[in-house]
Design a protein around this motif. Structure first.
Motif, PDB file in Angstrom:
ATOM      1  N   UNK A  72       0.919  -1.096  -0.547  1.00  0.00           N
ATOM      2  CA  UNK A  72      -0.353  -0.041  -0.280  1.00  0.00           C
ATOM      3  C   UNK A  72       1.104   1.382   0.297  1.00  0.00           C
ATOM      4  N   UNK A  73       1.713   1.056   0.729  1.00  0.00           N
ATOM      5  CA  UNK A  73       3.367   2.846   1.118  1.00  0.00           C
ATOM      6  C   UNK A  73       3.594   2.909  -0.753  1.00  0.00           C
ATOM      7  N   UNK A  74       4.159   1.404  -1.803  1.00  0.00           N
ATOM      8  CA  UNK A  74       4.643   2.269  -2.643  1.00  0.00           C
ATOM      9  C   UNK A  74       3.827   2.290  -3.395  1.00  0.00           C
ATOM     10  N   UNK A  75       2.945   1.340  -3.308  1.00  0.00           N
ATOM     11  CA  UNK A  75       1.404   2.412  -4.549  1.00  0.00           C
ATOM     12  C   UNK A  75       1.095   3.665  -3.759  1.00  0.00           C
ATOM     13  N   UNK A  76       1.021   3.915  -2.860  1.00  0.00           N
ATOM     14  CA  UNK A  76       0.467   5.303  -2.841  1.00  0.00           C
ATOM     15  C   UNK A  76       1.708   6.279  -3.172  1.00  0.00           C
ATOM     16  N   UNK A  77       2.583   5.702  -2.835  1.00  0.00           N
ATOM     17  CA  UNK A  77       4.468   6.891  -3.688  1.00  0.00           C
ATOM     18  C   UNK A  77       4.334   6.701  -4.470  1.00  0.00           C
ATOM     19  N   UNK A  78       3.663   6.124  -5.656  1.00  0.00           N
ATOM     20  CA  UNK A  78       3.876   6.009  -7.000  1.00  0.00           C
ATOM     21  C   UNK A  78       2.952   7.043  -7.448  1.00  0.00           C
ATOM     22  N   UNK A  79       1.966   6.982  -7.648  1.00  0.00           N
ATOM     23  CA  UNK A  79       0.872   7.496  -7.795  1.00  0.00           C
ATOM     24  C   UNK A  79       1.063   9.219  -7.811  1.00  0.00           C
ATOM     25  N   UNK A  80       1.643  10.094  -7.695  1.00  0.00           N
ATOM     26  CA  UNK A  80       1.578  11.626  -7.461  1.00  0.00           C
ATOM     27  C   UNK A  80       0.555  12.400  -8.382  1.00  0.00           C
ATOM     28  N   UNK A  81       0.629  13.408  -8.321  1.00  0.00           N
ATOM     29  CA  UNK A  81      -0.453  14.703  -9.129  1.00  0.00           C
ATOM     30  C   UNK A  81      -0.149  14.794 -10.536  1.00  0.00           C
ATOM     31  N   UNK A  82       1.508  14.390 -10.663  1.00  0.00           N
ATOM     32  CA  UNK A  82       1.535  15.104 -12.146  1.00  0.00           C
ATOM     33  C   UNK A  82       2.251  13.469 -12.328  1.00  0.00           C
ATOM     34  N   UNK A  83       1.860  12.617 -12.116  1.00  0.00           N
ATOM     35  CA  UNK A  83       2.564  11.370 -12.485  1.00  0.00           C
ATOM     36  C   UNK A  83       1.391  10.488 -13.916  1.00  0.00           C
ATOM     37  N   UNK A  84       1.945  10.657 -14.590  1.00  0.00           N
ATOM     38  CA  UNK A  84       0.964  10.708 -16.144  1.00  0.00           C
ATOM     39  C   UNK A  84       0.538   9.363 -16.233  1.00  0.00           C
ATOM     40  N   UNK A  85       1.441   8.303 -15.755  1.00  0.00           N
ATOM     41  CA  UNK A  85       0.326   6.897 -15.990  1.00  0.00           C
ATOM     42  C   UNK A  85       1.671   6.165 -15.521  1.00  0.00           C
ATOM     43  N   UNK A  86       1.271   4.335 -15.100  1.00  0.00           N
ATOM     44  CA  UNK A  86       1.651   3.304 -15.145  1.00  0.00           C
ATOM     45  C   UNK A  86       1.095   2.141 -16.105  1.00  0.00           C
ATOM     46  N   UNK A  87       2.094   1.563 -16.343  1.00  0.00           N
ATOM     47  CA  UNK A  87       2.021   0.843 -17.574  1.00  0.00           C
ATOM     48  C   UNK A  87       2.270  -0.441 -17.213  1.00  0.00           C
ATOM     49  N   UNK A  88       2.135  -1.548 -17.101  1.00  0.00           N
ATOM     50  CA  UNK A  88       2.370  -3.309 -16.988  1.00  0.00           C
ATOM     51  C   UNK A  88       2.267  -3.241 -18.278  1.00  0.00           C
ATOM     52  N   UNK A  89       3.647  -4.214 -18.190  1.00  0.00           N
ATOM     53  CA  UNK A  89       3.536  -4.602 -19.491  1.00  0.00           C
ATOM     54  C   UNK A  89       3.008  -6.670 -18.961  1.00  0.00           C
ATOM     55  N   UNK A  90       3.433  -7.519 -20.195  1.00  0.00           N
ATOM     56  CA  UNK A  90       3.416  -8.985 -20.653  1.00  0.00           C
ATOM     57  C   UNK A  90       1.472  -9.432 -19.872  1.00  0.00           C
ATOM     58  N   UNK A  91       0.884  -8.688 -19.894  1.00  0.00           N
ATOM     59  CA  UNK A  91      -0.261  -8.539 -19.477  1.00  0.00           C
ATOM     60  C   UNK A  91      -0.772  -9.371 -18.013  1.00  0.00           C
ATOM     61  N   UNK A  92       0.444  -8.905 -16.953  1.00  0.00           N
ATOM     62  CA  UNK A  92       0.103  -9.726 -15.934  1.00  0.00           C
ATOM     63  C   UNK A  92      -0.922  -8.878 -15.438  1.00  0.00           C
ATOM     64  N   UNK A  93      -1.184 -10.317 -13.649  1.00  0.00           N
ATOM     65  CA  UNK A  93      -1.845  -9.438 -13.005  1.00  0.00           C
ATOM     66  C   UNK A  93      -2.038  -7.953 -12.316  1.00  0.00           C
ATOM     67  N   UNK A  94      -2.654  -7.307 -11.685  1.00  0.00           N
ATOM     68  CA  UNK A  94      -2.262  -5.987 -11.099  1.00  0.00           C
ATOM     69  C   UNK A  94      -2.643  -6.008  -9.748  1.00  0.00           C
ATOM     70  N   UNK A  95      -2.118  -6.161  -9.167  1.00  0.00           N
ATOM     71  CA  UNK A  95      -2.189  -5.926  -7.091  1.00  0.00           C
ATOM     72  C   UNK A  95      -3.686  -4.974  -7.076  1.00  0.00           C
ATOM     73  N   UNK A  96      -4.468  -4.979  -6.125  1.00  0.00           N
ATOM     74  CA  UNK A  96      -5.755  -4.644  -6.180  1.00  0.00           C
ATOM     75  C   UNK A  96      -4.934  -3.134  -5.066  1.00  0.00           C
ATOM     76  N   UNK A  97      -3.821  -3.415  -4.607  1.00  0.00           N
ATOM     77  CA  UNK A  97      -3.683  -1.784  -3.831  1.00  0.00           C
ATOM     78  C   UNK A  97      -2.692  -0.797  -4.559  1.00  0.00           C
ATOM     79  N   UNK A  98      -2.559  -1.432  -5.869  1.00  0.00           N
ATOM     80  CA  UNK A  98      -2.349  -0.785  -7.265  1.00  0.00           C
ATOM     81  C   UNK A  98      -2.870   0.563  -7.438  1.00  0.00           C
ATOM     82  N   UNK A  99      -4.795  -0.747  -7.750  1.00  0.00           N
ATOM     83  CA  UNK A  99      -5.368  -0.572  -8.487  1.00  0.00           C
ATOM     84  C   UNK A  99      -6.303   0.506  -7.796  1.00  0.00           C
ATOM     85  N   UNK A 100      -6.008   0.423  -6.286  1.00  0.00           N
ATOM     86  CA  UNK A 100      -7.232   1.765  -5.598  1.00  0.00           C
ATOM     87  C   UNK A 100      -6.182   2.639  -5.655  1.00  0.00           C
ATOM     88  N   UNK A 101      -5.329   3.113  -5.093  1.00  0.00           N
ATOM     89  CA  UNK A 101      -4.344   3.997  -5.044  1.00  0.00           C
ATOM     90  C   UNK A 101      -4.185   4.477  -6.676  1.00  0.00           C
TER      91      UNK A 101
END
Length: 315
Positions: A72-101
């Motif tokens: 949860x801490x890493x996901x919140x820190x990754x998502x800032x007010x100026x981050x243009x986006x996050x891309x997940x490769x290989x079609x992998x499953x995405x953790x719920x903590x990251x989706x929520x953040x």
């Protein structure tokens, strides 16, 4: 200044939007892409939050090994007010903590089915092309035997008429009158026509003609790398023109020096043939064949032979 938004990436690369749909109109300011590996350990002191973030198999594998609180801490820190986006490769499953953040912060979370290296390469190439230094020049750009020739000169000197003759001889028009030029690499200039006048050619006395309609799709190109500049100028009797081709001039466009040839214009000269031959000669020079240097070497050899025979006679 060209604006690139996260929505452009979704449209261009058919990425799947998983979360953070409120932020799809966030602007991207740099072509650099970040893979936040060290950030997954909790070190965010130098986190490049203004870059597009890309998580591959390595980053997500480490992320899954963290505790729930750490995720949860890493996901919140990754998502800032100026981050243009996050891309997940290989079609992998995405953790719920990251989706929520991402939903809470409005950071677009996207997924690609392709391998990480391929996604990084395609995104980087796209963004570098968008953010490349840009200028516009008055001239005509033609593809002659694979050589991108930019024909320049004063208005009315005959650039468009020459381009028309070159198209009739089987070469391809890229742009007439105004050429948009962008520097995609330290030594690579790409030219194209503005959308308004693409495939159009202005001939005084005839008006505007559509080259693709008249001569077919094979007579035009959307863009071409510029490798040679030919400047047309009115013949000046007082000016000494290069007759051997030993002098090599260049013209600087943005940060790139492009070889330049000056061709004087006067009645009776077939400019299309001259430019065509100039393009072929340029290709030969790149292959290591230089007719001017060969002639100079022959002349030097002949002079030395004549000098040696004269010296032997006096001896």
């Amino acid at each position: 200044m060209v604006k690139v938004r996260t929505q452009d990436l979704l449209d261009q690369f058919k990425l799947e939007l998983v979360a953070g749909k409120d932020g799809v109109h966030r602007e991207i300011f740099t072509s650099d892409i970040s893979r936040p590996g060290i950030e997954m350990t909790g070190y965010f002191k130098y986190y490049p939050k203004d870059r597009l973030q890309l998580l591959g198999k390595t980053e997500l594998s480490y992320y899954h090994d963290l505790t729930t609180t750490e995720r949860k801490d890493r996901a919140v820190n990754l998502c800032t007010d100026i981050t243009p986006g996050i891309v997940i490769t290989r079609g992998m499953d995405i953790p719920e903590e990251l989706i929520e953040a991402c939903n809470q912060s409005g950071v677009p979370l996207m997924r690609s089915p392709y391998k990480t290296t391929r996604v990084v390469s395609r995104l980087t190439n796209y963004l570098e092309a968008k953010f490349a230094p840009f200028t516009a020049m008055h001239g005509v750009l033609v593809d002659i035997y694979g050589v991108g020739v930019l024909i320049t000169g004063q208005s009315g000197v005959g650039k468009s008429e020459t381009a028309l003759e070159l198209v009739k001889r089987g070469h391809r028009l890229v742009a007439d009158d105004s050429v948009e030029i962008r520097q995609e690499d330290y030594d690579r200039l790409i030219g194209n026509a503005p959308p308004l006048i693409e495939h159009l050619l202005e001939i005084r006395g005839l008006g505007i003609i559509n080259v693709m309609t008249l001569f077919g799709a094979g007579s035009v190109r959307s863009f071409k790398r510029i490798t040679l500049i030919i400047n047309l100028e009115a013949w000046d009797q007082k000016k000494q023109y290069d007759r051997l081709g030993l002098e090599e001039e260049t013209m600087k466009i943005i940060d790139v020096d492009i070889p330049k040839v000056i061709v004087p214009v006067r009645p009776g000269r077939n400019l299309a043939v001259i430019i065509e031959v100039a393009a072929m000669n340029f290709r030969l020079k790149r292959m290591g064949v230089n007719a001017a240097e060969e002639f100079s070497e022959r002349l030097t050899t002949m002079i030395e032979k004549e000098k040696s025979s004269l010296d032997s006679e006096f001896d």
